[in-house]
Design an enzyme around this catalytic site. Structure first.
Site, mmCIF file in Angstrom:
data_model
loop_
_atom_site.group_PDB
_atom_site.id
_atom_site.type_symbol
_atom_site.label_atom_id
_atom_site.label_comp_id
_atom_site.label_asym_id
_atom_site.label_seq_id
_atom_site.Cartn_x
_atom_site.Cartn_y
_atom_site.Cartn_z
ATOM 1 N N LYS A 244 34.588 46.276 49.915
ATOM 2 C CA LYS A 244 34.399 44.830 49.745
ATOM 3 C C LYS A 244 35.134 44.070 50.856
ATOM 4 O O LYS A 244 34.584 43.136 51.448
ATOM 5 C CB LYS A 244 34.893 44.397 48.348
ATOM 6 C CG LYS A 244 34.000 44.939 47.229
ATOM 7 C CD LYS A 244 34.579 44.736 45.830
ATOM 8 C CE LYS A 244 33.706 45.425 44.788
ATOM 9 N NZ LYS A 244 34.207 45.338 43.403
ATOM 10 N N GLN B 105 39.637 44.086 40.320
ATOM 11 C CA GLN B 105 38.904 45.356 40.237
ATOM 12 C C GLN B 105 39.174 46.048 38.902
ATOM 13 O O GLN B 105 40.312 46.173 38.473
ATOM 14 C CB GLN B 105 39.303 46.267 41.412
ATOM 15 C CG GLN B 105 38.458 47.525 41.566
ATOM 16 C CD GLN B 105 37.000 47.245 41.901
ATOM 17 O OE1 GLN B 105 36.653 46.227 42.479
ATOM 18 N NE2 GLN B 105 36.108 48.153 41.512
ATOM 19 N N ASP C 138 32.465 37.722 40.205
ATOM 20 C CA ASP C 138 32.009 38.923 39.497
ATOM 21 C C ASP C 138 31.089 38.563 38.329
ATOM 22 O O ASP C 138 30.423 39.441 37.768
ATOM 23 C CB ASP C 138 33.222 39.682 38.928
ATOM 24 C CG ASP C 138 33.563 40.925 39.733
ATOM 25 O OD1 ASP C 138 32.654 41.503 40.350
ATOM 26 O OD2 ASP C 138 34.744 41.312 39.718
HETATM 27 N N1 GUN Z 1 34.526 48.161 38.638
HETATM 28 C C1 GUN Z 1 33.307 48.713 38.722
HETATM 29 N N2 GUN Z 1 32.388 47.805 39.118
HETATM 30 C C2 GUN Z 1 33.054 46.643 39.281
HETATM 31 C C3 GUN Z 1 32.647 45.338 39.666
HETATM 32 O O1 GUN Z 1 31.477 45.038 39.945
HETATM 33 N N3 GUN Z 1 33.641 44.395 39.712
HETATM 34 C C4 GUN Z 1 34.927 44.687 39.400
HETATM 35 N N4 GUN Z 1 35.820 43.693 39.461
HETATM 36 N N5 GUN Z 1 35.334 45.889 39.029
HETATM 37 C C5 GUN Z 1 34.401 46.857 38.976
#
Ligand code: GUN
Length: 302
Positions: free
Chosen positions: A60, A104, A127
């Site tokens: 990211k 995350q 998100d």
């Molecule tokens: N863990 C797995 N997929 C995601 C996601 O799309 N966003 C976040 N914040 N954590 C994750």
């Protein structure tokens, strides 16, 4: 020969579409910078050092750098208190330069995911996990849509996969993928307008349901769960699984495995996503799209 070609699934190439979307955003960011506008800024909070989470967050941050976004990575040890984490979220909420914030997941067991997702300012919740965004999505109002389901919609749209009136079976009911995906596939939109069945770990006779599906979206993290004899000829297969499996032939020591037995199922599918290079790549592109939207401050238009 002809039959084989017809029945062999067309690849839904998430990597290629993601690269295209990221290149478009990069061009837009250059124009924004030239005009002296607000440069999109994403903050990511990472707790602990889980290998997969480290990789996802690194991807990211790298995507931000590539397309000209600002990014801030905030790291905490696994034993950080919930209070300290919530304080950090508040600081980001109040930081006018930061447009989007993600924490995350998964988080250590002593931290409440619900408290964390509700602490993020809905306008910065790129998100799409905050109840405000989930509620607005449910009502077909403008909102941030969680990156993975959003990426899947983009893939279906780009490849013009028909969804109207189809039966979509979603396997997995997680807050991150399965649950929002089921809402999105059922709502009055395109892609959408499906009849949706949600299956989960207590579903009895999973194959009974998947065999009826025109579209299967599977997000459970069980490698090769979906076998060829569980899939109808011509079905559309979306594989969200991305499990690390030990593989001595790889430099990293592991290979990424989806939830679908790709080699066998692709022979029956009309469309199928590969792992890697399918849904995972789209997740990053969607997060960047949401962050760009956040920087423009116009998420709740209707
Ligand atoms: N863990 C797995 N997929 C995601 C996601 O799309 N966003 C976040 N914040 N954590 C994750």
């Amino acid at each position: 020969m002809e039959y084989q070609e017809e029945s062999s699934g067309k690849i839904l190439d998430g990597k290629a579409l993601s690269d295209k979307i990221l290149a478009e955003i990069e061009t837009e960011v250059k124009q924004i910078k030239k005009a002296g506008g607000k440069v999109p800024h994403l903050a990511a909070i990472l707790v602990g050092s889980d290998g997969a989470s480290e990789t996802y967050v690194a991807h990211k941050v790298k995507a931000c750098q590539k397309i000209g976004f600002k990014s801030t990575l905030i790291r905490f040890e696994t034993d950080v208190t919930e209070e300290r984490l919530l304080e950090s979220i508040d600081e980001v909420n109040e930081n006018y330069d930061i447009d989007g914030l993600i924490v995350q997941l998964p988080l250590p067991a002593h931290i409440s995911v619900n408290k964390v997702t509700q602490a993020i300012e809905p306008e910065k919740d790129v998100d799409g996990f905050h109840p405000v965004n989930i509620g607005r999505m449910n009502k077909n109002l403008s909102s941030y849509i969680a990156a993975t389901p959003h990426g899947i919609l983009k893939l279906l749209q780009h490849y013009e996969v028909p969804t109207f009136g189809k039966h979509c079976v979603v396997v997995g009911r997680s807050n991150i993928v399965g649950s929002p995906m089921s809402i999105l596939m059922a709502r009055d939109a395109n892609p959408g307008n499906c009849t949706v069945t949600i299956c989960h770990k207590y579903t009895q006779n999973l194959a009974h349901y998947t065999l009826q599906a025109d579209i299967i979206i599977v997000a459970v993290g069980i490698p090769n769960l979906i076998k060829a004899d569980m899939v109808k000829e011509g079905a559309v297969i979306i594989d969200v699984g991305i499990t690390r499996v030990a593989d001595a032939s790889k430099k990293s020591g592991f290979a990424l495995k989806g939830d679908v037995d790709f080699d066998a199922v692709s022979k029956k599918a009309s469309f199928i996503t590969p792992v890697p290079g399918g849904v995972g790549a789209m997740t990053i592109a969607s997060l960047m799209q949401n962050t760009l939207l956040a920087s423009k401050g116009e998420i709740y238009k209707n």
